[in-house]
Design a protein around this motif. Sequence first.
Motif, mmCIF file in Angstrom:
data_model
loop_
_atom_site.group_PDB
_atom_site.id
_atom_site.type_symbol
_atom_site.label_atom_id
_atom_site.label_comp_id
_atom_site.label_asym_id
_atom_site.label_seq_id
_atom_site.Cartn_x
_atom_site.Cartn_y
_atom_site.Cartn_z
ATOM 1 N N ASP A 38 -13.016 -35.765 -18.385
ATOM 2 C CA ASP A 38 -13.647 -34.543 -17.708
ATOM 3 C C ASP A 38 -15.034 -34.848 -17.260
ATOM 4 O O ASP A 38 -15.686 -34.455 -16.367
ATOM 5 N N LYS A 39 -15.479 -35.832 -18.237
ATOM 6 C CA LYS A 39 -17.026 -35.958 -18.293
ATOM 7 C C LYS A 39 -17.351 -37.454 -17.604
ATOM 8 O O LYS A 39 -18.487 -37.992 -17.595
ATOM 9 N N GLN B 36 -27.088 -34.053 -17.753
ATOM 10 C CA GLN B 36 -26.359 -32.899 -18.424
ATOM 11 C C GLN B 36 -27.366 -31.985 -17.812
ATOM 12 O O GLN B 36 -26.577 -30.524 -17.304
ATOM 13 N N GLY C 58 -25.622 -30.432 -14.734
ATOM 14 C CA GLY C 58 -24.369 -29.776 -14.881
ATOM 15 C C GLY C 58 -23.153 -30.915 -14.355
ATOM 16 O O GLY C 58 -22.339 -30.426 -14.287
ATOM 17 N N TYR D 59 -21.989 -32.950 -16.241
ATOM 18 C CA TYR D 59 -20.907 -33.401 -17.230
ATOM 19 C C TYR D 59 -20.069 -31.900 -17.427
ATOM 20 O O TYR D 59 -18.798 -31.733 -18.463
ATOM 21 N N GLN D 60 -20.185 -30.881 -16.674
ATOM 22 C CA GLN D 60 -19.522 -29.696 -16.807
ATOM 23 C C GLN D 60 -18.333 -29.328 -15.815
ATOM 24 O O GLN D 60 -17.725 -28.392 -15.669
ATOM 25 N N GLN D 61 -18.036 -30.505 -14.965
ATOM 26 C CA GLN D 61 -17.065 -30.495 -13.905
ATOM 27 C C GLN D 61 -16.410 -31.713 -13.678
ATOM 28 O O GLN D 61 -17.224 -32.940 -14.236
#
Length: 240
Positions: free
Chosen positions: A14-15, A166, A169, A171-173
């Motif tokens: 995911d990251k 980070q 964003g 690492y949030q998708q």
Amino acid sequence: MTPERFNRLRATLDKRQPDLTVLTDYVHKGRNLSAIVRTADAVGIGDVHCVIGDKDYRSFRGTALGSHRYVKVHRYRQLQTPVDDLKAKGFQIVAAHLSEQAVDYHDVDFTKPTALLMGAEKDGISDQASELADIHITVPMVGMVESFNVSVAAGIILSEARHQRQLAGFYQQQRIEQAEYERLFFEWAHPKIRDFCRSHQFDYPPLREDGEIIDAADWYASKREILAKRQADKLAGEAM
């Protein structure tokens, strides 16, 4: 597969950052390359590009453990090829190099597609690498030593890249394509089956939602039948 391992693999994928990579220009010490690969994995990089000689590459491969299973190392004998490939994909080439044009590494926008170019332990990047780079950067120092170890410098710079991404964003998708995501998950989760399929040119079997192979016993049986038929056809051909 335990739920913990399933979730760890998914969380790592995911990251992953497909538009961030490292390119080394004759970093020849295996321990330094291994450290760079480990750091790359830690910040979400899945591919590292190395220009390296045959002898040093063999030595490096001998140390390829741990995180190397999760980072693909692309090997080259000359620099122009990976630079051209990366630039064609829209990457900026950011070289760690003390020159008159160099800027503080904090001043680079690492949210852009970026290849961090690191040079040899003693001599740094080559003249060719200096010319091919889009940006030269330095890591400010206040001590008596002249430079950081190459793997330490890479770690410092990649930490800044991770920090910027980070905040943005990244690492949030999920940032890698779904087909690549599923391929990597299978290969990480089932390395023995991966090797079996590669050896015999089989497609990977489909997985259940929990990451296990759907109808594994039936799949294995069908592949054994195929291998047996291949062997029988081979023997028949040799007998003719």
